[in-house]
Design an enzyme around this catalytic site. Structure first.
Site, PDB file in Angstrom:
ATOM      1  CG  HIS A 101      -1.786  -1.015   1.522  1.00  0.00           C
ATOM      2  ND1 HIS A 101      -1.358  -2.182   2.161  1.00  0.00           N
ATOM      3  CD2 HIS A 101      -3.170  -1.133   1.463  1.00  0.00           C
ATOM      4  CE1 HIS A 101      -2.497  -2.896   2.147  1.00  0.00           C
ATOM      5  NE2 HIS A 101      -3.630  -2.363   1.993  1.00  0.00           N
ATOM      6  CG  ASP A 104       1.875  -0.720   3.406  1.00  0.00           C
ATOM      7  OD1 ASP A 104       1.078  -0.503   4.338  1.00  0.00           O
ATOM      8  OD2 ASP A 104       1.378  -1.627   2.396  1.00  0.00           O
ATOM      9  CD  GLU A 232      -7.972  -8.429  -0.041  1.00  0.00           C
ATOM     10  OE1 GLU A 232      -7.652  -8.502   1.168  1.00  0.00           O
ATOM     11  OE2 GLU A 232      -6.888  -7.743  -0.757  1.00  0.00           O
ATOM     12  CD  GLU A 268      -6.998 -11.649   4.139  1.00  0.00           C
ATOM     13  OE1 GLU A 268      -7.088 -11.655   5.161  1.00  0.00           O
ATOM     14  OE2 GLU A 268      -6.795 -10.449   3.469  1.00  0.00           O
ATOM     15  CG  HIS A 271     -10.795 -10.814   3.937  1.00  0.00           C
ATOM     16  ND1 HIS A 271     -10.481  -9.970   2.820  1.00  0.00           N
ATOM     17  CD2 HIS A 271     -10.063 -10.385   5.091  1.00  0.00           C
ATOM     18  CE1 HIS A 271      -9.731  -8.995   3.220  1.00  0.00           C
ATOM     19  NE2 HIS A 271      -9.399  -9.246   4.648  1.00  0.00           N
ATOM     20  CG  ASP A 296      -4.315 -11.051  -0.078  1.00  0.00           C
ATOM     21  OD1 ASP A 296      -3.585 -11.240  -0.958  1.00  0.00           O
ATOM     22  OD2 ASP A 296      -4.673 -10.110   0.502  1.00  0.00           O
ATOM     23  CG  ASP A 307      -8.844 -10.483   9.086  1.00  0.00           C
ATOM     24  OD1 ASP A 307      -8.546 -11.604   8.533  1.00  0.00           O
ATOM     25  OD2 ASP A 307      -8.791  -9.475   7.990  1.00  0.00           O
ATOM     26  CG  ASP A 309      -4.407 -10.433   8.712  1.00  0.00           C
ATOM     27  OD1 ASP A 309      -5.129 -10.882   7.835  1.00  0.00           O
ATOM     28  OD2 ASP A 309      -4.614  -9.254   8.745  1.00  0.00           O
ATOM     29  CG  ASP A 339      -2.957  -9.580   3.893  1.00  0.00           C
ATOM     30  OD1 ASP A 339      -2.518  -8.987   4.712  1.00  0.00           O
ATOM     31  OD2 ASP A 339      -4.192  -9.287   3.510  1.00  0.00           O
TER      32      ASP A 339
END
Length: 435
Positions: A101, A104, A232, A268, A271, A296, A307, A309, A339
């Site tokens: 992103h 980032d 997404e 993902e 998700h 992802d 979430d 991750d 991700d």
């Protein structure tokens, strides 16, 4: 000259399943051929810049736990130091791709013009580091959910000035992605939804979101960007309800606004779980419509319900995902982006490398299991047998008939059909043979 952040580590190599070296690959051999392509070509691994380098280890109940030499992430000097460490990590993992992103990789400027200038500067810095390395950009995207300006959405914001600001932001990120030779560009609508319908005109917001995405596609063609445009899905978090709820919702949205031939999905695992689905389900929905773009890879903690991750560790789940991907012809321009982030107690730089090595090994095992199942043909044969009645001419003709004619035929033949076993447990046992 290295930064010294990963002191003592050398590039990870494949040592095989019998190795006990935690910093070596046990299953991922990038050159191993699977169904006519190397593992590297099939999996197309990418490192997520945000979780690996920008995330500081905070959670909803506590602040940062990581202390990195590029903290605080508020000037371009530290942004370049972070990039130096990132590319050392890409080298250690022999990762073919990474993703970012805008927020980032560069600090926020006092104005949008300054933020864009910083994005241009850091992506130029990236490109210089990419020269001579076997690494590319899988995709870029804009963070339009963290800053307070986005609290009511980006393209769905009730303030037209915010819509305009979002458009300028996305243009800058597409430009940077195009400049870097990115394979895809992703839009994730983290705030494209609502907190309450009491203050939301849903129809207007969806129309604005559809027009915004059309503008993105129009701009892609204008500048000659050859990458895929991806959206997404995610059902909630941070918004109470997000318009890109799941794969089926996104596909319906794309069709409504005439984008089904231009935009695909970045799916993902975490998700999918939040939407009440499995990752296998979401991939199957996308591939059934030819809409799978990229994935992802991560996992959620099934006890936490949010979430988290985490890095993948469930071979049967991963194998079934790659089974559907392989059946659909592979990931194409997409890839497998991690991700995923360290646990906030995993402080050491070595943990970051080990986490990715483990995730890559899990995906490699899943890919090989999926390929073996396809080669064996057991699942496909079971499907063929279950639906073989539809291959009969009379069954095909029935689909072109009408209710009255079908009813008359049923009564004339005195039909009394009996159910047949779905053999679910036998098929689950079949999958277990390969994983």
């Amino acid at each position: 000259m290295t930064t010294g952040f990963f002191e003592g580590l050398t590039p990870a190599t494949f040592e095989g399943a019998d190795s006990t070296n935690p910093m070596a690959f046990h299953h991922y051999n990038p050159d191993e051929m699977v169904m006519g392509k190397s593992m590297k070509e099939h999996l197309r691994f990418a490192v997520a810049y945000w979780h690996s380098f920008a995330w500081e280890g905070g959670d909803p109940f506590g602040g940062p736990t990581f202390e990195r030499p590029w903290h605080p992430q508020d000037d371009m000097g530290r942004a370049k130091m972070k990039a130096d460490v990132a590319f050392e990590m890409f080298d250690l993992l022999q990762a073919p791709f990474f993703c970012w992103h805008d927020a980032d990789i560069r600090p926020e400027g006092d104005t949008l013009a300054e933020s864009i200038a910083r994005l241009d500067e850091i992506t130029d810095y990236f490109m210089a580091k990419m020269e001579g390395r076997d690494i590319g950009l899988l995709w870029g995207t804009a963070n339009m959910f963290s800053h307070r300006r986005w609290m009511s959405g980006a393209s769905t914001n009730p303030d037209p000035d915010l819509f305009a600001y979002a458009a300028a932001t996305v243009k800058s990120c597409i430009d940077a992605t195009h400049k870097m030779g990115g394979q895809n560009y992703v839009l994730w609508g983290g705030r494209e939804g609502y907190e309450t319908l009491l203050n939301t005109d849903m129809g207007r917001e969806l129309d604005h979101m559809g027009r915004f995405l059309n503008m993105v596609v129009e701009y892609k063609h204008k500048i000659g960007f050859k990458g895929q445009i991806l959206v997404e899905p995610k059902p909630q978090e941070p918004s109470k309800h997000q318009y890109d709820y799941d794969a089926a919702t996104c596909i319906g949205f794309l069709r409504k606004y005439g984008l089904e031939g231009e935009v695909k999905l970045n799916l993902e695992q975490g998700h999918a779980i939040l939407a009440g689905h499995s990752f296998e389900h979401e991939i199957a929905v996308a591939t059934a419509d030819g809409m799978l773009g990229s994935i992802d890879m991560n996992r959620n903690d099934y006890q936490s319900g949010w979430d988290t991750d985490q890095f993948p560790n469930n071979v049967p789940e991963v194998a079934l995902c790659y089974y559907h991907i392989l059946k659909a012809g592979g990931l194409g321009q997409g890839g497998t982006n991690f991700d995923a982030k360290l646990r906030r107690q995993s402080l050491d730089p070595h943990d970051l490398i080990a986490a990715h090595i483990g995730g890559m090994d899990i995906c490699a095992r899943g890919l090989k299991a999926a390929a073996a199942m396809i080669t064996d043909g057991g699942l496909e044969n079971a499907l063929t047998k279950r639906y073989d009645g539809w291959d009969a001419p009379a069954a095909k003709a029935m689909l072109d008939s009408d209710l009255a004619s079908i009813s008359a035929d049923v009564l004339a033949r005195g039909l009394d059909p009996q159910p047949r076993s779905g053999r679910q447990e036998m098929l689950e046992n079949y999958v277990s043979r390969f994983v």
